[in-house]
Design an enzyme around this catalytic site. Structure first.
Site, PDB file in Angstrom:
ATOM      1  N   CYS A 112     -12.715 -40.402 -67.314  1.00  0.00           N
ATOM      2  CA  CYS A 112     -11.646 -40.431 -68.311  1.00  0.00           C
ATOM      3  C   CYS A 112     -11.792 -39.256 -69.290  1.00  0.00           C
ATOM      4  O   CYS A 112     -11.576 -38.120 -68.906  1.00  0.00           O
ATOM      5  CB  CYS A 112     -11.617 -41.784 -69.021  1.00  0.00           C
ATOM      6  SG  CYS A 112     -10.061 -42.121 -69.879  1.00  0.00           S
ATOM      7  N   HIS A 158     -11.891 -46.189 -64.834  1.00  0.00           N
ATOM      8  CA  HIS A 158     -12.998 -46.958 -65.412  1.00  0.00           C
ATOM      9  C   HIS A 158     -13.391 -48.074 -64.445  1.00  0.00           C
ATOM     10  O   HIS A 158     -12.583 -48.527 -63.636  1.00  0.00           O
ATOM     11  CB  HIS A 158     -12.583 -47.575 -66.743  1.00  0.00           C
ATOM     12  CG  HIS A 158     -12.363 -46.590 -67.834  1.00  0.00           C
ATOM     13  ND1 HIS A 158     -13.403 -45.925 -68.463  1.00  0.00           N
ATOM     14  CD2 HIS A 158     -11.222 -46.150 -68.426  1.00  0.00           C
ATOM     15  CE1 HIS A 158     -12.909 -45.135 -69.402  1.00  0.00           C
ATOM     16  NE2 HIS A 158     -11.583 -45.247 -69.394  1.00  0.00           N
TER      17      HIS A 158
END
Length: 486
Positions: free
Chosen positions: A328, A431
């Site tokens: 991310c 994630h």
């Protein structure tokens, strides 16, 4: 409602355990946290964002996580401001003073969600935030006694004896409350006790006589729980491998000032053949794998990394054959440039050179991507992955032509992230990358761990919830606890 004398007193864990116990009785129960301030979050099935702790509590309760469980989520972007998320969607970035003025709007969202939960479930177990005794935060409070008073909710107060001063914490908290708020407190739970409970008895008798409130239980310190953290990084920066006979992989993650979703690494910390370190300061330990984590302020955390010398460290690590993963915000840092034309993280128009290790550029955008995703690794035997995306940014560039993952999309697969031509750098927006057993094993083998086991992290988490409930059943006066909520 479970309130605490301090942050990290055990509120989230107590709610999770009570939800699992209530589920065992056949009751339909929902967790609820009116307002949460955390950088660990989860994506709900309806595409909203809630605190990670409420997603765990939903799992304990056996229900699907949804945005009503945590109607107000504050994600700090710096020391004085936060992104305000209402019913799962980002509404604004506000400083503390502006948010104080916004609280009546937030309270309406809280009461709407609570009303829906009350109508849909047999019971709602509410979690407070921080402490109800924060005098400077009491005006317009929506997280603790302000909410309890608004809906006429009884309160159980939990305190952490492991940090010391438990009796002062409990008596002092009561002293800071109004008469009506004190009357709302039905009793106390003392958490994280080590030693002989008989030695605590004189203190418990004194506390009950002093306050007129019963102690509803003394919970032991539980080692080795595998549960998602609400926000705080683990107190212990290092986790050593339990097995060293078949080789160990050394992993280092920088503890960024605005690190987010560090639950990504819980499966690695639990793996028996991983030496895991959160680096905070001082010399960086030798590592086989460096992971750049998510961040709520990528530009600021990238500057922090540079100041700490990590740009040179990563390049040296790669020269000697090490592996790097960016997740991310960490993925965004690995590219050529980052731009914030809309002021998503700070001043509009801010730009920064990235680490320059992958050929792409990222532009931060006001629209937030929130999606649960599943697919496969684009290398290493196509191991299945499942996780979620939470980011405000669009990444474009030639490096994305060699994706790290292939995720399920409308009408087929869609690429995600990048894998460098030499196979040393992996970047992804996903994630939860290590939570799927075979993907975790494949990634550890890619990083250099021969014969890596497929650790079933979801099974470990489920076993921890069962252990939590068993412990609570043994050490809490459940008749009085549930009577307090009646």
């Amino acid at each position: 409602m479970i309130q605490g004398t301090t942050s990290d007193a055990g509120k989230s864990t107590l709610v999770a355990g009570l939800c699992r116990l209530a589920r065992r009785t056949g009751a339909r129960v929902a967790p609820f946290k009116p307002q949460n301030m955390a950088l660990n979050s989860a994506v709900t099935a309806n595409g909203g964002e809630i605190g990670r702790a409420q997603a765990l509590q939903a799992l304990a309760a056996g229900i699907e996580a949804h945005t009503d469980l945590n109607p107000v989520l504050l994600k700090p972007t710096g020391d004085r401001g936060a992104q305000v998320i209402i019913h799962g969607k980002a509404r604004a970035n506000l400083d503390a003073r502006a948010y104080h003025d916004y609280k009546p709007t937030a309270m309406r969202a809280v009461l709407e969600s609570y009303g829906r939960l009350r109508g849909a479930y047999d019971a709602v177990i509410v979690e407070g935030a921080g402490s109800p005794a924060e005098i400077n935060l009491r005006e317009g409070d929506i997280a603790n006694m302000g909410f309890a008073e608004a809906v006429d909710c009884p309160v159980v107060l939990v305190a952490d004896i492991d940090r010391g001063g438990v009796f002062a914490h409990l008596v002092g908290t009561l002293a800071c409350l109004s008469d009506s708020e004190r009357a709302r407190v039905r009793g106390f739970v003392i958490n994280r006790f080590r030693g002989d409970p008989a030695l605590l008895e004189p203190g418990l008798r004194w506390l009950e006589a002093r306050t007129g409130k019963p102690v509803l239980g003394v919970l032991p310190y539980l080692h080795g729980l595998t549960l998602d953290a609400e926000d705080m990084l683990p107190a212990s920066a290092r986790t050593s491998a339990a097995r060293r006979d078949a080789g160990v992989l050394r992993i280092v993650v920088p503890a960024l000032p605005r690190i987010s979703n560090h639950t990504d690494f819980d499966a690695l910390r639990a793996h028996p053949r991983v030496d895991f370190t959160y680096w905070r300061r001082g010399p960086v330990p030798d590592a086989d794998l460096l992971i750049l984590p998510g961040s709520k302020n990528v530009l600021a955390d990238l500057a922090w990394l540079r100041d700490a010398g990590w740009d040179a460290l990563i390049k040296r690590h790669l020269r000697y054959g090490g592996k790097v993963i960016g997740i991310c915000g960490g993925m965004q840092m690995l590219g050529r440039t980052l731009a914030d034309p809309h002021g998503v993280e700070g001043a509009a128009g801010a730009t920064s050179a990235g680490l320059g290790l992958l050929d792409y550029a990222t532009t931060l955008t006001p629209e937030k991507t929130l999606v649960n995703a599943a697919g496969r690794l684009a290398f290493g035997g196509d191991a299945r992955v499942a996780g979620y995306e939470i980011h405000m940014g669009r990444t474009e560039g030639p490096a994305l032509a060699s994706p790290a993952l292939m995720l399920a999309g409308r009408g087929g697969e869609r690429p995600d992230g990048a894998l460098s031509a030499d196979g040393q750098i992996l970047a992804t927006y996903l994630h939860g990358l290590f939570d799927t057993p075979h993907a975790c094993a494949a990634l550890l083998e890619w990083a250099g761990l021969d014969g890596a086991e497929a650790l079933d992290y979801p099974a470990l988490r489920e076993a921890s919830l069962e252990r939590l409930a068993d412990t609570f059943a043994e050490h809490l006066d459940l008749d009085r606890v549930f009577a307090a909520f009646a």
